[in-house]
Design an enzyme around this catalytic site. Structure first.
Site, PDB file in Angstrom:
ATOM      1  N   HIS A 306     100.455  86.773  17.068  1.00 36.96           N
ATOM      2  CA  HIS A 306      99.126  86.611  17.760  1.00 36.96           C
ATOM      3  C   HIS A 306      98.933  87.556  18.884  1.00 36.96           C
ATOM      4  CE1 HIS A 306      95.616  84.788  19.323  1.00 36.96           C
ATOM      5  NE2 HIS A 306      95.180  84.689  18.161  1.00 36.96           N
ATOM      6  N   ASP A 363      95.757  81.247  10.638  1.00 35.76           N
ATOM      7  CA  ASP A 363      95.266  81.695   9.224  1.00 35.76           C
ATOM      8  C   ASP A 363      96.449  81.424   8.219  1.00 35.76           C
ATOM      9  OD1 ASP A 363      92.834  82.420   9.602  1.00 35.76           O
ATOM     10  OD2 ASP A 363      93.533  84.472  10.520  1.00 35.76           O
TER      11      ASP A 363
HETATM   12  N1  CMC Z   1     104.950  91.057  10.609  1.00 36.90           N
HETATM   13  C1  CMC Z   1     106.026  91.652  11.272  1.00 36.90           C
HETATM   14  N2  CMC Z   1     106.050  92.231  12.332  1.00 36.90           N
HETATM   15  C2  CMC Z   1     105.264  92.117  13.252  1.00 36.90           C
HETATM   16  C3  CMC Z   1     104.141  91.033  13.145  1.00 36.90           C
HETATM   17  C4  CMC Z   1     103.842  90.569  11.497  1.00 36.90           C
HETATM   18  N3  CMC Z   1     102.976  89.786  11.264  1.00 36.90           N
HETATM   19  N4  CMC Z   1     103.278  91.059  14.047  1.00 36.90           N
HETATM   20  C5  CMC Z   1     103.794  91.679  14.934  1.00 36.90           C
HETATM   21  N5  CMC Z   1     104.899  92.379  14.532  1.00 36.90           N
HETATM   22  C6  CMC Z   1     105.783  93.118  15.424  1.00 36.90           C
HETATM   23  C7  CMC Z   1     105.137  94.453  15.518  1.00 36.90           C
HETATM   24  O1  CMC Z   1     105.568  95.435  14.581  1.00 36.90           O
HETATM   25  C8  CMC Z   1     105.659  95.031  16.623  1.00 36.90           C
HETATM   26  O2  CMC Z   1     107.238  95.518  16.550  1.00 36.90           O
HETATM   27  P1  CMC Z   1     107.735  96.472  17.651  1.00 36.90           P
HETATM   28  O3  CMC Z   1     107.807  95.841  19.149  1.00 36.90           O
HETATM   29  O4  CMC Z   1     109.004  96.651  17.088  1.00 36.90           O
HETATM   30  O5  CMC Z   1     107.127  97.609  17.324  1.00 36.90           O
HETATM   31  C9  CMC Z   1     105.617  93.677  17.358  1.00 36.90           C
HETATM   32  O6  CMC Z   1     105.878  92.646  16.686  1.00 36.90           O
HETATM   33  C10 CMC Z   1     104.543  93.392  18.594  1.00 36.90           C
HETATM   34  O7  CMC Z   1     103.307  93.589  17.624  1.00 36.90           O
HETATM   35  P2  CMC Z   1     101.936  94.134  17.988  1.00 36.90           P
HETATM   36  O8  CMC Z   1     101.212  94.450  16.774  1.00 36.90           O
HETATM   37  O9  CMC Z   1     102.207  95.184  18.894  1.00 36.90           O
HETATM   38  O10 CMC Z   1     101.260  92.920  18.448  1.00 36.90           O
HETATM   39  P3  CMC Z   1      99.693  93.017  18.652  1.00 36.90           P
HETATM   40  O11 CMC Z   1      99.378  91.898  19.787  1.00 36.90           O
HETATM   41  O12 CMC Z   1      98.966  94.258  18.922  1.00 36.90           O
HETATM   42  O13 CMC Z   1      99.116  92.197  17.076  1.00 36.90           O
HETATM   43  C11 CMC Z   1      98.558  90.988  15.386  1.00 36.90           C
HETATM   44  C12 CMC Z   1      98.733  90.775  17.021  1.00 36.90           C
HETATM   45  C13 CMC Z   1      97.845  89.498  15.223  1.00 36.90           C
HETATM   46  C14 CMC Z   1      97.477  91.956  14.998  1.00 36.90           C
HETATM   47  C15 CMC Z   1      99.740  90.957  14.816  1.00 36.90           C
HETATM   48  O14 CMC Z   1     100.837  90.060  15.044  1.00 36.90           O
HETATM   49  C16 CMC Z   1      99.553  91.264  13.135  1.00 36.90           C
HETATM   50  O15 CMC Z   1      99.346  92.060  12.722  1.00 36.90           O
HETATM   51  N6  CMC Z   1      99.762  89.916  12.483  1.00 36.90           N
HETATM   52  C17 CMC Z   1      99.269  89.836  11.022  1.00 36.90           C
HETATM   53  C18 CMC Z   1      97.903  89.630  10.925  1.00 36.90           C
HETATM   54  C19 CMC Z   1      97.482  88.138  11.230  1.00 36.90           C
HETATM   55  O16 CMC Z   1      97.938  87.289  10.988  1.00 36.90           O
HETATM   56  N7  CMC Z   1      96.291  88.454  12.101  1.00 36.90           N
HETATM   57  C20 CMC Z   1      95.869  87.168  12.374  1.00 36.90           C
HETATM   58  C21 CMC Z   1      95.672  86.915  13.850  1.00 36.90           C
HETATM   59  S1  CMC Z   1      95.126  85.044  14.108  1.00 36.90           S
HETATM   60  C22 CMC Z   1      93.421  85.087  13.332  1.00 36.90           C
HETATM   61  C23 CMC Z   1      92.647  85.809  14.486  1.00 36.90           C
HETATM   62  O17 CMC Z   1      92.362  85.051  15.634  1.00 36.90           O
HETATM   63  O18 CMC Z   1      92.374  86.691  14.125  1.00 36.90           O
END
Ligand code: CMC
Length: 423
Positions: A306, A363
């Protein structure tokens, strides 16, 4: 910590005020940054940017706290109805018994839509994704209702808000009925808001519909948990679209499109699809954990991580418990729940997930409950939208009442410098 923050640039010193929130959060007020220094800030994804000051929702991602207007999410999920929470979010206080009664009665009065909306729905193929249909129907509402609201008139604002609270569940239910080939129906005024959502979705034409209290209770909880989440992607969309003085319905329709994406609300659908795929592939969760960690593999563990919660998502805790209860109460054994629990257990002890502070989000378990209720996977994000509606309305109303300027970020241009066509 009060006062100003100093910035030195090209041997000149500038001061910018610190802004303090009611929960002791600080920010730097950079409204004068460009005027004073010629500089702008660069922050793709707005990870460090506060877009507004807001009284609505507080969340502390480190401590796993989520509060609407000061009330803990646990308290609200346990002790309030969705419509009470909607009123709280939008108008700032829990409604008195009389206000609630009047609100419910007004919602009942407005619980219909123009029959011509049916032709818009009819024009979509059955295979259309319900989120696209919902966004279009919500835009369609504009054609049949006042397209603009005088934001300075409390009465007009109230009317528009009630109208949307009343009509939106009909649109959500109809997207479901379209997929299922069921005739379009309307609310039953002897039922409450959540019972009516279930009634409008599930009532079969040849049978009476009696709401199942287990389903109603779980739905009430799920929608409350989704009702607001401060400046997330869809809410920021609603505020930015509304900041151009586009109307309430148009702004909400844009929010629906933003919510659709799998990194946001679409994650609940993506989670179930992922769990199903793992099940079909033999249920080897360890293999998928490795895929999620492999930087050369686009696979992500959906429902994990998140932007703001870096310890745990308090909504996920409540939902996990609710998922167990609903499946037990309804006597359903769903193998994907076991796969989800396995994945969670492995992720919580895996250094990759621990180091990156990746925990199950709201989710991860919500889709399992929706499935148990008989809601098809493509409808999950529509359910999220239904829950998020009061939050979007509250944020839109707050933004308009504060008379915020039009949202218009700047950029650092990196393209070609001036050139001429050379023939
Ligand atoms: N699986 C594997 N690796 C992950 C995941 C995941 N679900 N989420 C983040 N990472 C890794 C990412 O690859 C990165 O690694 P590194 O630092 O080595 O490059 C690190 O963790 C930080 O991730 P980020 O993408 O920079 O973090 P963010 O804050 O931009 O993204 C997020 C947050 C929710 C988009 C992301 O965690 C994600 O894609 N999760 C899966 C989709 C999901 O479940 N979304 C629902 C969010 S809750 C409902 C809502 O409020 O919408």
């Amino acid at each position: 910590m009060e006062g100003n923050i100093k910035l030195t640039y090209q041997d000149k010193s500038y001061e910018f005020p610190l802004v303090k929130g009611s929960q002791d959060e600080y920010g730097i007020d950079i409204k004068q940054l460009r005027a004073k220094t010629g500089l702008i800030t660069l922050d793709p994804g707005y990870k460090n940017t506060g877009s507004c000051q807001s009284d609505i929702t507080f969340l502390d991602g480190e401590k796993g706290i989520l509060r609407y207007r000061g009330y803990d999410i646990e308290d609200l999920a346990q002790n309030a109805s969705f419509i009470e929470v909607a009123y709280l979010l939008i108008f700032g206080e829990m409604p008195s018994a009389q206000i609630l009664k009047d609100l419910e009665s007004k919602i009942h009065d407005d619980s219909y839509v123009d029959e011509d909306l049916k032709s818009i729905l009819k024009s979509f193929p059955k295979s259309a994704h319900p989120m696209g249909v919902l966004a279009s129907l919500t835009s369609g509402l504009i054609a049949f209702n006042p397209s603009s609201v005088d934001v300075n008139s409390e009465d007009e604002m109230f009317e528009a808000i009630v109208l949307l609270l009343a009509k939106f569940p009909i649109l959500c239910a109809w997207t479901h009925r379209k997929v299922k080939g069921l005739p379009l129906n309307y609310a039953n005024t002897s039922l409450n808001y959540i019972e009516n959502v279930a009634h409008m979705m599930f009532k079969k034409p040849h049978q009476e519909y009696t709401p199942n209290p287990i389903v109603i209770n779980a739905l009430n909880k799920l929608l409350i948990l989704h009702a607001d989440h401060e400046q997330n992607c869809s809410t920021s969309t609603v505020r930015i679209v509304g900041s151009s003085h586009a109307g309430l319905f148009a702004s909400i329709s844009a929010g629906i499109s933003a919510l659709w994406g799998p990194l946001h609300g679409g994650a609940n659908q993506a989670v179930i699809e992922m769990l199903e795929a793992i099940k079909i592939d033999g249920g080897d969760t360890a293999k998928y954990m490795e895929k999620a960690k492999d930087k050369n593999d686009p696979f992500r563990l959906m429902g994990f991580g998140h932007r703001v919660y870096k310890n745990f998502d308090p909504r996920a805790r409540i939902i996990k418990k609710a998922a167990d209860e609903v499946l037990n109460d309804l006597g359903i054994k769903d193998p994907v729940l076991d796969i989800a629990k396995n994945l969670e257990e492995q992720a919580l002890s895996d250094p990759y997930f621990i180091e990156r502070k990746l925990y199950p989000n709201v989710d991860f378990y919500s889709g399992i409950i929706y499935r148990a209720m008989g809601i098809p996977t493509e409808m999950f994000t529509v359910m999220f939208a239904l829950g998020r509606l009061p939050g979007w309305i509250a944020q839109w109303r707050e933004m308009r009442l504060l008379n915020e300027p039009i949202g218009r970020p700047r950029q650092i241009y990196t393209g070609a410098t001036s050139r001429k066509i050379d023939k």
